[in-house]
Design a protein around this motif. Structure first.
Motif, PDB file in Angstrom:
ATOM      1  N   MET A  65      75.892 114.312   0.366  1.00 44.17           N
ATOM      2  CA  MET A  65      77.271 114.404   0.184  1.00 44.17           C
ATOM      3  C   MET A  65      78.029 115.395   0.774  1.00 44.17           C
ATOM      4  SD  MET A  65      77.395 111.671  -1.936  1.00 44.17           S
ATOM      5  CE  MET A  65      79.090 111.695  -2.853  1.00 44.17           C
ATOM      6  N   LYS A  66      79.172 114.821   1.157  1.00 50.18           N
ATOM      7  CA  LYS A  66      80.316 115.919   1.918  1.00 50.18           C
ATOM      8  C   LYS A  66      81.380 116.508   0.759  1.00 50.18           C
ATOM      9  CE  LYS A  66      80.226 113.918   6.360  1.00 50.18           C
ATOM     10  NZ  LYS A  66      80.809 113.390   7.653  1.00 50.18           N
ATOM     11  N   PRO A  67      81.379 117.579   0.326  1.00 48.04           N
ATOM     12  CA  PRO A  67      81.994 117.990  -0.783  1.00 48.04           C
ATOM     13  C   PRO A  67      83.487 118.095  -0.222  1.00 48.04           C
ATOM     14  CG  PRO A  67      81.214 120.071   0.381  1.00 48.04           C
ATOM     15  CD  PRO A  67      80.613 118.695   1.016  1.00 48.04           C
ATOM     16  N   SER A  68      84.347 117.867  -1.050  1.00 45.14           N
ATOM     17  CA  SER A  68      85.901 117.525  -0.954  1.00 45.14           C
ATOM     18  C   SER A  68      86.532 118.972  -0.774  1.00 45.14           C
ATOM     19  CB  SER A  68      86.451 116.890  -1.876  1.00 45.14           C
ATOM     20  OG  SER A  68      87.825 116.694  -1.688  1.00 45.14           O
ATOM     21  N   PHE A  69      87.454 119.130   0.212  1.00 48.20           N
ATOM     22  CA  PHE A  69      88.281 120.432   0.286  1.00 48.20           C
ATOM     23  C   PHE A  69      89.095 120.621  -1.070  1.00 48.20           C
ATOM     24  CE2 PHE A  69      87.538 119.826   4.727  1.00 48.20           C
ATOM     25  CZ  PHE A  69      86.730 121.028   4.920  1.00 48.20           C
ATOM     26  N   ASN A  70      89.636 119.584  -1.673  1.00 51.85           N
ATOM     27  CA  ASN A  70      90.376 119.460  -2.986  1.00 51.85           C
ATOM     28  C   ASN A  70      89.606 118.507  -3.786  1.00 51.85           C
ATOM     29  OD1 ASN A  70      92.302 119.217  -4.882  1.00 51.85           O
ATOM     30  ND2 ASN A  70      93.885 119.207  -3.404  1.00 51.85           N
ATOM     31  N   PRO A  71      88.731 118.885  -4.770  1.00 54.29           N
ATOM     32  CA  PRO A  71      87.995 118.112  -5.625  1.00 54.29           C
ATOM     33  C   PRO A  71      88.807 117.231  -6.556  1.00 54.29           C
ATOM     34  CG  PRO A  71      86.856 120.222  -5.670  1.00 54.29           C
ATOM     35  CD  PRO A  71      88.392 120.235  -4.698  1.00 54.29           C
ATOM     36  N   GLU A  72      89.911 118.017  -7.122  1.00 53.82           N
ATOM     37  CA  GLU A  72      90.864 117.438  -7.980  1.00 53.82           C
ATOM     38  C   GLU A  72      91.676 116.113  -7.390  1.00 53.82           C
ATOM     39  OE1 GLU A  72      94.734 117.985 -10.924  1.00 53.82           O
ATOM     40  OE2 GLU A  72      93.863 119.746  -9.920  1.00 53.82           O
ATOM     41  N   LYS A  73      92.282 116.373  -6.241  1.00 54.12           N
ATOM     42  CA  LYS A  73      92.895 115.267  -5.533  1.00 54.12           C
ATOM     43  C   LYS A  73      91.748 114.065  -5.086  1.00 54.12           C
ATOM     44  CE  LYS A  73      95.539 114.389  -1.462  1.00 54.12           C
ATOM     45  NZ  LYS A  73      95.916 114.999  -0.043  1.00 54.12           N
ATOM     46  N   ALA A  74      90.576 114.307  -4.664  1.00 56.45           N
ATOM     47  CA  ALA A  74      89.640 113.631  -4.508  1.00 56.45           C
ATOM     48  C   ALA A  74      89.357 112.538  -5.820  1.00 56.45           C
ATOM     49  CB  ALA A  74      88.353 114.006  -3.904  1.00 56.45           C
ATOM     50  N   ALA A  75      89.404 113.226  -6.873  1.00 54.63           N
ATOM     51  CA  ALA A  75      88.957 112.493  -8.015  1.00 54.63           C
ATOM     52  C   ALA A  75      89.981 111.532  -8.508  1.00 54.63           C
ATOM     53  CB  ALA A  75      88.565 113.508  -9.217  1.00 54.63           C
ATOM     54  N   VAL A  81      94.094 107.813 -10.401  1.00 58.31           N
ATOM     55  CA  VAL A  81      94.992 108.440 -11.290  1.00 58.31           C
ATOM     56  C   VAL A  81      96.170 108.849 -10.794  1.00 58.31           C
ATOM     57  CG1 VAL A  81      95.009 110.413 -13.269  1.00 58.31           C
ATOM     58  CG2 VAL A  81      93.006 108.652 -12.835  1.00 58.31           C
ATOM     59  N   PRO A  82      97.451 108.680 -11.159  1.00 58.24           N
ATOM     60  CA  PRO A  82      98.524 109.512 -10.353  1.00 58.24           C
ATOM     61  C   PRO A  82      98.488 111.033 -10.577  1.00 58.24           C
ATOM     62  CG  PRO A  82      99.305 108.369 -12.333  1.00 58.24           C
ATOM     63  CD  PRO A  82      97.767 107.961 -12.108  1.00 58.24           C
ATOM     64  N   PRO A  83      99.001 111.751  -9.795  1.00 57.76           N
ATOM     65  CA  PRO A  83      99.022 113.352 -10.108  1.00 57.76           C
ATOM     66  C   PRO A  83     100.036 113.725 -11.123  1.00 57.76           C
ATOM     67  CG  PRO A  83     100.212 112.773  -8.149  1.00 57.76           C
ATOM     68  CD  PRO A  83      99.674 111.524  -8.281  1.00 57.76           C
ATOM     69  N   ARG A  84      99.479 114.747 -11.737  1.00 61.78           N
ATOM     70  CA  ARG A  84     100.361 115.167 -12.954  1.00 61.78           C
ATOM     71  C   ARG A  84     101.838 115.368 -12.583  1.00 61.78           C
ATOM     72  NH1 ARG A  84      97.013 119.926 -14.406  1.00 61.78           N
ATOM     73  NH2 ARG A  84      95.367 119.254 -12.953  1.00 61.78           N
ATOM     74  N   SER A  85     102.804 114.996 -13.247  1.00 64.60           N
ATOM     75  CA  SER A  85     104.166 115.231 -12.950  1.00 64.60           C
ATOM     76  C   SER A  85     104.858 114.614 -14.132  1.00 64.60           C
ATOM     77  CB  SER A  85     104.769 114.357 -11.977  1.00 64.60           C
ATOM     78  OG  SER A  85     104.546 113.118 -12.007  1.00 64.60           O
ATOM     79  N   GLY A  86     106.065 115.276 -14.377  1.00 66.50           N
ATOM     80  CA  GLY A  86     106.747 115.145 -15.539  1.00 66.50           C
ATOM     81  C   GLY A  86     107.524 116.376 -16.163  1.00 66.50           C
ATOM     82  N   PRO A  98     104.844 115.614 -23.853  1.00 66.14           N
ATOM     83  CA  PRO A  98     105.829 115.099 -22.567  1.00 66.14           C
ATOM     84  C   PRO A  98     107.118 114.946 -23.136  1.00 66.14           C
ATOM     85  CG  PRO A  98     103.795 113.587 -23.333  1.00 66.14           C
ATOM     86  CD  PRO A  98     103.765 114.929 -24.254  1.00 66.14           C
ATOM     87  N   LEU A  99     108.127 115.203 -22.322  1.00 71.50           N
ATOM     88  CA  LEU A  99     109.355 114.563 -22.524  1.00 71.50           C
ATOM     89  C   LEU A  99     109.751 113.389 -21.862  1.00 71.50           C
ATOM     90  CD1 LEU A  99     111.135 118.092 -22.422  1.00 71.50           C
ATOM     91  CD2 LEU A  99     110.352 116.923 -24.247  1.00 71.50           C
ATOM     92  N   ASP A 100     110.625 112.777 -22.369  1.00 68.63           N
ATOM     93  CA  ASP A 100     111.185 111.433 -21.838  1.00 68.63           C
ATOM     94  C   ASP A 100     111.647 111.579 -20.388  1.00 68.63           C
ATOM     95  OD1 ASP A 100     109.834 109.991 -23.770  1.00 68.63           O
ATOM     96  OD2 ASP A 100     111.715 109.997 -25.123  1.00 68.63           O
TER      97      ASP A 100
END
Length: 139
Positions: A65-75, A81-86, A98-100
């Motif tokens: 396996m080739k490791p990802s440079f950014n494991p969180e982004k790859a997962a 799963v959308p990136p955390r935002s809000g 979380p706020l509306d």
């Protein structure tokens, strides 16, 4: 009449075998063609592996396996799963909530003043009144 019964019997057999299900696993990794595994029926049996064999197999697969440079982004991409935002708020009682919508602009000024005051209090507590960024660095 006999040929008609024969045709019905053959048709019934053909249709009844089509209704049986074969276990199929389709794994779409998002990296090209999906992997399709069709289980063999009745031919395969469970295989027992020793601890050393299992360790060697996992080590072999890990080297492949080739490791990802950014494991969180790859997962996140793999599991769609959308990136955390809000906008969030924190209270000791509820934790992170979380706020509306984004906080009103009037609160930003209050928050900026409070953060600055708390920072200056922290600097005094560590013996560096005023701006104490250097105190936060590790020696």
């Amino acid at each position: 009449m006999a040929p008609r019964r024969l045709v019905v019997a053959v048709l019934f057999l053909a249709l009844s075998t089509m209704c049986s299900t074969t276990p199929v696993v389709r794994l779409d990794t998002g990296q090209g063609q999906p992997l399709i595994h069709i289980a063999r029926t009745g031919e395969s049996k469970p295989v027992e592996l020793g601890e050393e064999e299992l360790t060697r197999a996992i080590a072999k697969e890990a080297r492949r396996m080739k490791p990802s440079f950014n494991p969180e982004k790859a997962a996140r991409e793999l599991f769609e799963v959308p990136p955390r935002s809000g906008w969030y708020r924190y209270t000791q009682r509820e934790g992170v909530v979380p706020l509306d919508a984004s906080p009103p602009a009037s609160q930003w000024a209050e928050v900026a003043v409070r953060v600055t005051q708390e920072y200056l209090r922290f600097c005094e507590a560590v013996g560096k009144p005023g701006d104490c960024r250097k105190a936060l660095r590790k020696p």
